[in-house]
Each structure stands twice: as structure tokens, then as C-alpha cells.
Write a protein that holds these residues in place. Structure first.
Motif, PDB file in Angstrom:
ATOM      1  N   LYS A 105      56.861  56.593  11.770  1.00 46.84           N
ATOM      2  CA  LYS A 105      58.169  56.122  11.314  1.00 46.84           C
ATOM      3  C   LYS A 105      59.277  56.440  12.312  1.00 46.84           C
ATOM      4  O   LYS A 105      60.072  55.565  12.658  1.00 46.84           O
ATOM      5  CB  LYS A 105      58.513  56.740   9.957  1.00 46.84           C
ATOM      6  CG  LYS A 105      57.686  56.199   8.829  1.00 46.84           C
ATOM      7  CD  LYS A 105      58.080  56.833   7.507  1.00 46.84           C
ATOM      8  CE  LYS A 105      57.258  56.252   6.373  1.00 46.84           C
ATOM      9  NZ  LYS A 105      57.632  56.826   5.071  1.00 46.84           N
ATOM     10  N   ASP A 106      59.338  57.685  12.776  1.00 48.99           N
ATOM     11  CA  ASP A 106      60.423  58.062  13.687  1.00 48.99           C
ATOM     12  C   ASP A 106      60.337  57.315  15.015  1.00 48.99           C
ATOM     13  O   ASP A 106      61.351  56.868  15.544  1.00 48.99           O
ATOM     14  CB  ASP A 106      60.451  59.568  13.906  1.00 48.99           C
ATOM     15  CG  ASP A 106      59.130  60.134  14.384  1.00 48.99           C
ATOM     16  OD1 ASP A 106      58.099  59.438  14.279  1.00 48.99           O
ATOM     17  OD2 ASP A 106      59.120  61.288  14.864  1.00 48.99           O
ATOM     18  N   LEU A 107      59.119  57.133  15.529  1.00 44.59           N
ATOM     19  CA  LEU A 107      58.967  56.391  16.790  1.00 44.59           C
ATOM     20  C   LEU A 107      59.289  54.913  16.621  1.00 44.59           C
ATOM     21  O   LEU A 107      59.821  54.280  17.532  1.00 44.59           O
ATOM     22  CB  LEU A 107      57.548  56.555  17.345  1.00 44.59           C
ATOM     23  CG  LEU A 107      57.156  57.968  17.783  1.00 44.59           C
ATOM     24  CD1 LEU A 107      55.717  57.997  18.276  1.00 44.59           C
ATOM     25  CD2 LEU A 107      58.099  58.473  18.851  1.00 44.59           C
ATOM     26  N   PHE A 108      58.990  54.357  15.448  1.00 42.00           N
ATOM     27  CA  PHE A 108      59.314  52.953  15.182  1.00 42.00           C
ATOM     28  C   PHE A 108      60.819  52.733  15.243  1.00 42.00           C
ATOM     29  O   PHE A 108      61.297  51.817  15.899  1.00 42.00           O
ATOM     30  CB  PHE A 108      58.771  52.520  13.819  1.00 42.00           C
ATOM     31  CG  PHE A 108      59.300  51.187  13.367  1.00 42.00           C
ATOM     32  CD1 PHE A 108      58.876  50.014  13.969  1.00 42.00           C
ATOM     33  CD2 PHE A 108      60.237  51.099  12.340  1.00 42.00           C
ATOM     34  CE1 PHE A 108      59.371  48.781  13.568  1.00 42.00           C
ATOM     35  CE2 PHE A 108      60.729  49.879  11.924  1.00 42.00           C
ATOM     36  CZ  PHE A 108      60.291  48.713  12.544  1.00 42.00           C
ATOM     37  N   TRP A 109      61.584  53.611  14.555  1.00 42.16           N
ATOM     38  CA  TRP A 109      63.041  53.424  14.540  1.00 42.16           C
ATOM     39  C   TRP A 109      63.646  53.680  15.915  1.00 42.16           C
ATOM     40  O   TRP A 109      64.589  52.975  16.317  1.00 42.16           O
ATOM     41  CB  TRP A 109      63.678  54.315  13.477  1.00 42.16           C
ATOM     42  CG  TRP A 109      63.297  53.858  12.095  1.00 42.16           C
ATOM     43  CD1 TRP A 109      62.463  54.496  11.224  1.00 42.16           C
ATOM     44  CD2 TRP A 109      63.669  52.637  11.459  1.00 42.16           C
ATOM     45  NE1 TRP A 109      62.315  53.748  10.081  1.00 42.16           N
ATOM     46  CE2 TRP A 109      63.052  52.606  10.187  1.00 42.16           C
ATOM     47  CE3 TRP A 109      64.477  51.571  11.828  1.00 42.16           C
ATOM     48  CZ2 TRP A 109      63.209  51.550   9.295  1.00 42.16           C
ATOM     49  CZ3 TRP A 109      64.640  50.517  10.935  1.00 42.16           C
ATOM     50  CH2 TRP A 109      64.015  50.514   9.693  1.00 42.16           C
ATOM     51  N   ASP A 110      63.112  54.640  16.664  1.00 40.73           N
ATOM     52  CA  ASP A 110      63.581  54.870  18.034  1.00 40.73           C
ATOM     53  C   ASP A 110      63.289  53.657  18.905  1.00 40.73           C
ATOM     54  O   ASP A 110      64.137  53.220  19.688  1.00 40.73           O
ATOM     55  CB  ASP A 110      62.908  56.109  18.639  1.00 40.73           C
ATOM     56  CG  ASP A 110      63.364  57.404  17.988  1.00 40.73           C
ATOM     57  OD1 ASP A 110      64.408  57.398  17.300  1.00 40.73           O
ATOM     58  OD2 ASP A 110      62.655  58.417  18.155  1.00 40.73           O
TER      59      ASP A 110
END
Length: 94
Positions: free
Chosen positions: A79-84
Motif C-alpha cells: 500500500k505505501d509503495l503504491f501511493w508513493d
């Protein structure tokens, strides 16, 4: 008389289950599952988040540089890498 004894045995078993034995363990497991939050999206969730088809989301996930974890045939997107990634690649063309 045997029929009454069997029912009494069943009621004893049920009362033990509901008093705190197995039933409480099942409730505790359900609470633990509720506490665990997933750290990844699957392709279907990516498609819904972006408002595109599953096929287009699949192409995006398979594009070069897209953050993903592949376990066998299953593809998960942190999730965090997707939004970044989304913030740094606002105008991608597939």
C-alpha cells in the motif's frame, strides 16, 4: 430414560463450550483477525482505487518499475509503495 441422559450430556457439553472453552477461543481468533490490517492491495483493489478495469490495472501492475510482490501467481502491491509510486508517476501511459 437413556434419551434424557443423552440430552443432559449434550447440554453439559454445550454449556462448557459457551462458558469459556472453545467458544471463547473462536471469539478471540475473530478479534485477532479484525486487528490485523493488510499491508497490500491485489489487482482488483488497484482497479477499484483507480477507477479502471481489471485488465488495465493488470497491465499497470506488470509495467516496468511498478512496485509489486509476486508470490507464485499471486501479485500483491504494498500500500505505501503504491501511493508513493502514484505520487511520483502522475502521468503514466499504458
Amino acid at each position: 430414560m437413556k434419551y434424557v441422559v443423552r440430552l443432559a450430556g449434550l447440554s453439559d457439553l454445550l454449556s462448557k463450550i459457551f462458558r469459556g472453552g472453545v467458544f471463547m477461543e473462536i471469539i478471540n481468533l475473530q478479534k485477532q483477525r479484525e486487528k490485523i490490517k493488510r499491508a497490500t492491495y491485489n489487482i482488483e483493489e488497484i482497479a477499484k482505487l483507480l477507477g479502471v478495469s481489471y485488465k488495465l490495472a493488470s497491465k499497470l501492475v506488470h509495467s516496468k518499475g511498478f512496485p509489486k510482490i509476486q508470490i507464485g501467481r499471486r501479485i500483491l502491491v504494498p500500500k505505501d509503495l503504491f501511493w508513493d509510486w502514484l505520487k511520483t508517476n502522475p502521468e503514466i501511459k499504458i
